[in-house]
Scaffold this motif. Structure first.
Motif, PDB file in Angstrom:
ATOM      1  N   GLN A 216       0.820  -1.213   0.000  1.00 29.03           N
ATOM      2  CA  GLN A 216       0.000   0.000   0.000  1.00 29.03           C
ATOM      3  C   GLN A 216       0.858   1.269   0.000  1.00 29.03           C
ATOM      4  OE1 GLN A 216      -2.381  -0.994   3.457  1.00 29.03           O
ATOM      5  NE2 GLN A 216      -4.174  -1.411   2.180  1.00 29.03           N
ATOM      6  N   GLU A 217       1.999   1.212   0.672  1.00 25.85           N
ATOM      7  CA  GLU A 217       2.911   2.363   0.673  1.00 25.85           C
ATOM      8  C   GLU A 217       3.359   2.714  -0.741  1.00 25.85           C
ATOM      9  OE1 GLU A 217       6.217   1.533   3.215  1.00 25.85           O
ATOM     10  OE2 GLU A 217       4.974   1.513   5.044  1.00 25.85           O
ATOM     11  N   HIS A 218       3.407   1.710  -1.608  1.00 28.70           N
ATOM     12  CA  HIS A 218       3.822   1.919  -2.993  1.00 28.70           C
ATOM     13  C   HIS A 218       2.637   2.201  -3.916  1.00 28.70           C
ATOM     14  CE1 HIS A 218       7.627   0.226  -1.526  1.00 28.70           C
ATOM     15  NE2 HIS A 218       8.171   0.814  -2.576  1.00 28.70           N
ATOM     16  N   GLY A 219       1.474   2.465  -3.322  1.00 31.32           N
ATOM     17  CA  GLY A 219       0.318   2.877  -4.105  1.00 31.32           C
ATOM     18  C   GLY A 219      -0.467   1.757  -4.764  1.00 31.32           C
ATOM     19  N   ILE A 220      -0.243   0.527  -4.314  1.00 33.55           N
ATOM     20  CA  ILE A 220      -0.951  -0.625  -4.870  1.00 33.55           C
ATOM     21  C   ILE A 220      -1.969  -1.134  -3.841  1.00 33.55           C
ATOM     22  CG2 ILE A 220      -0.732  -2.972  -5.778  1.00 33.55           C
ATOM     23  CD1 ILE A 220       0.504  -0.844  -7.598  1.00 33.55           C
ATOM     24  N   LYS A 221      -3.218  -1.297  -4.266  1.00 35.98           N
ATOM     25  CA  LYS A 221      -4.270  -1.764  -3.365  1.00 35.98           C
ATOM     26  C   LYS A 221      -4.129  -3.271  -3.108  1.00 35.98           C
ATOM     27  CE  LYS A 221      -7.409   1.685  -5.303  1.00 35.98           C
ATOM     28  NZ  LYS A 221      -8.561   1.883  -6.212  1.00 35.98           N
ATOM     29  N   VAL A 222      -4.621  -3.701  -1.953  1.00 36.00           N
ATOM     30  CA  VAL A 222      -4.547  -5.121  -1.563  1.00 36.00           C
ATOM     31  C   VAL A 222      -5.959  -5.605  -1.228  1.00 36.00           C
ATOM     32  CG1 VAL A 222      -3.526  -6.798   0.019  1.00 36.00           C
ATOM     33  CG2 VAL A 222      -2.239  -4.733  -0.610  1.00 36.00           C
ATOM     34  N   ARG A 223      -6.384  -6.656  -1.951  1.00 28.48           N
ATOM     35  CA  ARG A 223      -7.723  -7.228  -1.731  1.00 28.48           C
ATOM     36  C   ARG A 223      -7.594  -8.750  -1.617  1.00 28.48           C
ATOM     37  NH1 ARG A 223      -8.729  -4.080  -6.594  1.00 28.48           N
ATOM     38  NH2 ARG A 223      -9.543  -1.994  -6.080  1.00 28.48           N
ATOM     39  N   PRO A 224      -7.406  -9.282  -0.431  1.00 30.31           N
ATOM     40  CA  PRO A 224      -7.225 -10.734  -0.273  1.00 30.31           C
ATOM     41  C   PRO A 224      -8.527 -11.519  -0.518  1.00 30.31           C
ATOM     42  CG  PRO A 224      -6.392  -9.505   1.628  1.00 30.31           C
ATOM     43  CD  PRO A 224      -7.221  -8.567   0.831  1.00 30.31           C
ATOM     44  N   TYR A 225      -8.370 -12.755  -0.952  1.00 30.72           N
ATOM     45  CA  TYR A 225      -9.497 -13.682  -1.133  1.00 30.72           C
ATOM     46  C   TYR A 225      -9.160 -14.956  -0.363  1.00 30.72           C
ATOM     47  CZ  TYR A 225      -6.677 -16.724  -4.085  1.00 30.72           C
ATOM     48  OH  TYR A 225      -5.696 -17.602  -4.529  1.00 30.72           O
ATOM     49  N   THR A 226     -10.052 -15.913  -0.217  1.00 32.01           N
ATOM     50  CA  THR A 226     -11.461 -15.789   0.071  1.00 32.01           C
ATOM     51  C   THR A 226     -11.539 -15.896   1.590  1.00 32.01           C
ATOM     52  OG1 THR A 226     -12.034 -16.904  -2.016  1.00 32.01           O
ATOM     53  CG2 THR A 226     -13.734 -16.818  -0.314  1.00 32.01           C
ATOM     54  N   VAL A 227     -11.933 -14.839   2.242  1.00 34.05           N
ATOM     55  CA  VAL A 227     -11.768 -14.687   3.688  1.00 34.05           C
ATOM     56  C   VAL A 227     -13.115 -14.903   4.376  1.00 34.05           C
ATOM     57  CG1 VAL A 227     -10.685 -13.262   5.455  1.00 34.05           C
ATOM     58  CG2 VAL A 227     -10.137 -12.855   3.044  1.00 34.05           C
ATOM     59  N   ASN A 228     -13.228 -16.026   5.103  1.00 35.87           N
ATOM     60  CA  ASN A 228     -14.521 -16.389   5.683  1.00 35.87           C
ATOM     61  C   ASN A 228     -14.527 -16.541   7.201  1.00 35.87           C
ATOM     62  OD1 ASN A 228     -15.791 -16.450   3.166  1.00 35.87           O
ATOM     63  ND2 ASN A 228     -15.308 -18.609   2.833  1.00 35.87           N
ATOM     64  N   GLU A 229     -13.368 -16.371   7.839  1.00 35.88           N
ATOM     65  CA  GLU A 229     -13.286 -16.575   9.290  1.00 35.88           C
ATOM     66  C   GLU A 229     -13.103 -15.250  10.027  1.00 35.88           C
ATOM     67  OE1 GLU A 229     -13.844 -19.455  10.584  1.00 35.88           O
ATOM     68  OE2 GLU A 229     -13.887 -20.527   8.665  1.00 35.88           O
ATOM     69  N   LYS A 230     -13.734 -15.144  11.195  1.00 34.59           N
ATOM     70  CA  LYS A 230     -13.693 -13.897  11.951  1.00 34.59           C
ATOM     71  C   LYS A 230     -12.287 -13.477  12.340  1.00 34.59           C
ATOM     72  CE  LYS A 230     -18.282 -13.334  14.013  1.00 34.59           C
ATOM     73  NZ  LYS A 230     -19.026 -13.160  15.286  1.00 34.59           N
ATOM     74  N   ASN A 231     -11.441 -14.455  12.708  1.00 32.50           N
ATOM     75  CA  ASN A 231     -10.086 -14.095  13.113  1.00 32.50           C
ATOM     76  C   ASN A 231      -9.304 -13.479  11.959  1.00 32.50           C
ATOM     77  OD1 ASN A 231     -10.057 -16.709  11.870  1.00 32.50           O
ATOM     78  ND2 ASN A 231      -8.016 -17.072  12.686  1.00 32.50           N
ATOM     79  N   GLU A 232      -9.569 -13.937  10.730  1.00 32.98           N
ATOM     80  CA  GLU A 232      -8.912 -13.351   9.568  1.00 32.98           C
ATOM     81  C   GLU A 232      -9.540 -12.018   9.189  1.00 32.98           C
ATOM     82  OE1 GLU A 232      -6.190 -13.982   7.967  1.00 32.98           O
ATOM     83  OE2 GLU A 232      -5.698 -15.738   9.166  1.00 32.98           O
ATOM     84  N   TRP A 233     -10.847 -11.905   9.345  1.00 34.64           N
ATOM     85  CA  TRP A 233     -11.484 -10.596   9.125  1.00 34.64           C
ATOM     86  C   TRP A 233     -10.854  -9.564  10.058  1.00 34.64           C
ATOM     87  CZ3 TRP A 233     -17.229 -12.612   9.441  1.00 34.64           C
ATOM     88  CH2 TRP A 233     -17.545 -13.256   8.244  1.00 34.64           C
ATOM     89  N   LEU A 234     -10.713  -9.938  11.329  1.00 33.24           N
ATOM     90  CA  LEU A 234     -10.150  -9.014  12.314  1.00 33.24           C
ATOM     91  C   LEU A 234      -8.737  -8.610  11.928  1.00 33.24           C
ATOM     92  CD1 LEU A 234     -10.403  -7.535  15.014  1.00 33.24           C
ATOM     93  CD2 LEU A 234      -9.593  -9.614  16.144  1.00 33.24           C
ATOM     94  N   ARG A 235      -7.913  -9.563  11.571  1.00 32.48           N
ATOM     95  CA  ARG A 235      -6.528  -9.266  11.190  1.00 32.48           C
ATOM     96  C   ARG A 235      -6.480  -8.318   9.995  1.00 32.48           C
ATOM     97  NH1 ARG A 235      -2.569 -11.092   7.535  1.00 32.48           N
ATOM     98  NH2 ARG A 235      -3.946 -12.639   6.559  1.00 32.48           N
ATOM     99  N   LEU A 236      -7.280  -8.595   9.005  1.00 32.57           N
ATOM    100  CA  LEU A 236      -7.229  -7.801   7.781  1.00 32.57           C
ATOM    101  C   LEU A 236      -7.870  -6.428   7.958  1.00 32.57           C
ATOM    102  CD1 LEU A 236      -7.926 -10.697   5.285  1.00 32.57           C
ATOM    103  CD2 LEU A 236      -5.756  -9.497   5.621  1.00 32.57           C
ATOM    104  N   PHE A 237      -8.909  -6.347   8.772  1.00 32.36           N
ATOM    105  CA  PHE A 237      -9.476  -5.029   9.077  1.00 32.36           C
ATOM    106  C   PHE A 237      -8.453  -4.177   9.818  1.00 32.36           C
ATOM    107  CE2 PHE A 237     -13.986  -6.950   9.016  1.00 32.36           C
ATOM    108  CZ  PHE A 237     -14.210  -6.497   7.727  1.00 32.36           C
ATOM    109  N   LYS A 238      -7.730  -4.790  10.757  1.00 31.44           N
ATOM    110  CA  LYS A 238      -6.699  -4.057  11.496  1.00 31.44           C
ATOM    111  C   LYS A 238      -5.570  -3.597  10.579  1.00 31.44           C
ATOM    112  CE  LYS A 238      -7.300  -5.866  16.182  1.00 31.44           C
ATOM    113  NZ  LYS A 238      -6.676  -6.658  17.292  1.00 31.44           N
TER     114      LYS A 238
END
Length: 243
Positions: A198-220
């Motif tokens: 992201q610092e280099h101006g590239i967006k990051v959109r991970p797939y396929t995220v279905n678990e709360k612990n991973e949602w939390l990590r990625l939201f953070k």
């Protein structure tokens, strides 16, 4: 804010890649929809993930060997939740007619292995341009030749490489192929990689995220978006974190 992209529509609750799943994603206020396209025997762009219809419908055979008319006779909800849903396999142009009435973003994944035949890409671009939806579309694929071709033909439409294993300095690779984002498997994107990309101006959109612990990590980590089969649950979880 991290956006929620509905993987194949709301694939965890409705038959994947059907209008039922796409409309459910809109109903639960997902920010975007992810879907897959491939060509039929008669050259139509159809929305279906697998190269065969066997897993998700009541039919059999390869999509490339079936005509649009034949595909339209199949029930795309036949294998989901004991077949309680009835749904057609949608054509991309049918989806786009509905999509243009929404405010969603759409990630279209090219399902093609060819390194030189890009008919699927050309036809998809033509539909999008005809409907003037360029600013709301993202092209992705595991076939990076396809998205490089898409950029060359339609540089106004964002592209993003899909990949499942770790890439060294993915921001460098993304810039080399003129992509504005990366779509890695969620297991292949630790916090340091996300932030550096992201610092280099590239967006990051991970797939396929279905678990709360991973949602939390990625939201953070403040990823730009996450792609999930359960957009309603992910959106509710995101909203709870903001309170």
């Amino acid at each position: 804010m991290t956006h929620i992209f509905a993987h194949r529509g709301s694939a965890g609750t409705h038959p994947e890649n059907t209008m039922l799943a796409f409309k459910e994603a809109a109903r639960v206020k997902a920010d975007g929809i992810e879907l897959d396209v491939r060509l039929t025997k008669d050259g139509e762009v159809v929305i279906l993930h697998d190269d065969k219809v066997d897993r998700t419908t009541d039919g059999t055979g390869f999509v490339k060997d079936l005509t649009t008319k034949e595909l339209k006779t199949l029930n795309a909800g036949a294998k989901f939740k004991d077949g309680k849903f009835r749904a057609e396999i949608p054509l991309l142009k049918e989806f786009l007619e509905w999509f243009k009435t929404t405010e969603l973003v759409c990630n279209i994944e090219f399902k093609t292995r060819s390194l030189k035949n890009f008919e699927l890409v050309r036809k998809t671009i033509a539909f999008i341009r005809d409907m003037k939806l360029e600013e709301r579309i993202i092209f992705s694929s595991f076939n990076h030749f396809a998205i490089v071709y898409a950029y060359r033909v339609a540089p106004e439409i964002e592209t993003a490489p899909l990949y499942s294993e770790g890439l060294f300095n993915p921001w460098i690779y993304a810039k080399a192929i003129r992509a504005k984002a990366i779509h890695p498997n969620f297991r292949s994107c630790p916090k340091e990689l996300i932030l550096k990309t992201q610092e280099h101006g590239i967006k990051v959109r991970p797939y396929t995220v279905n678990e709360k612990n991973e949602w939390l990590r990625l939201f953070k980590c403040k990823v730009d978006a996450l792609i999930t089969d359960f957009p309603e649950k992910a959106r509710t979880f995101r909203d709870e974190l903001k309170r």
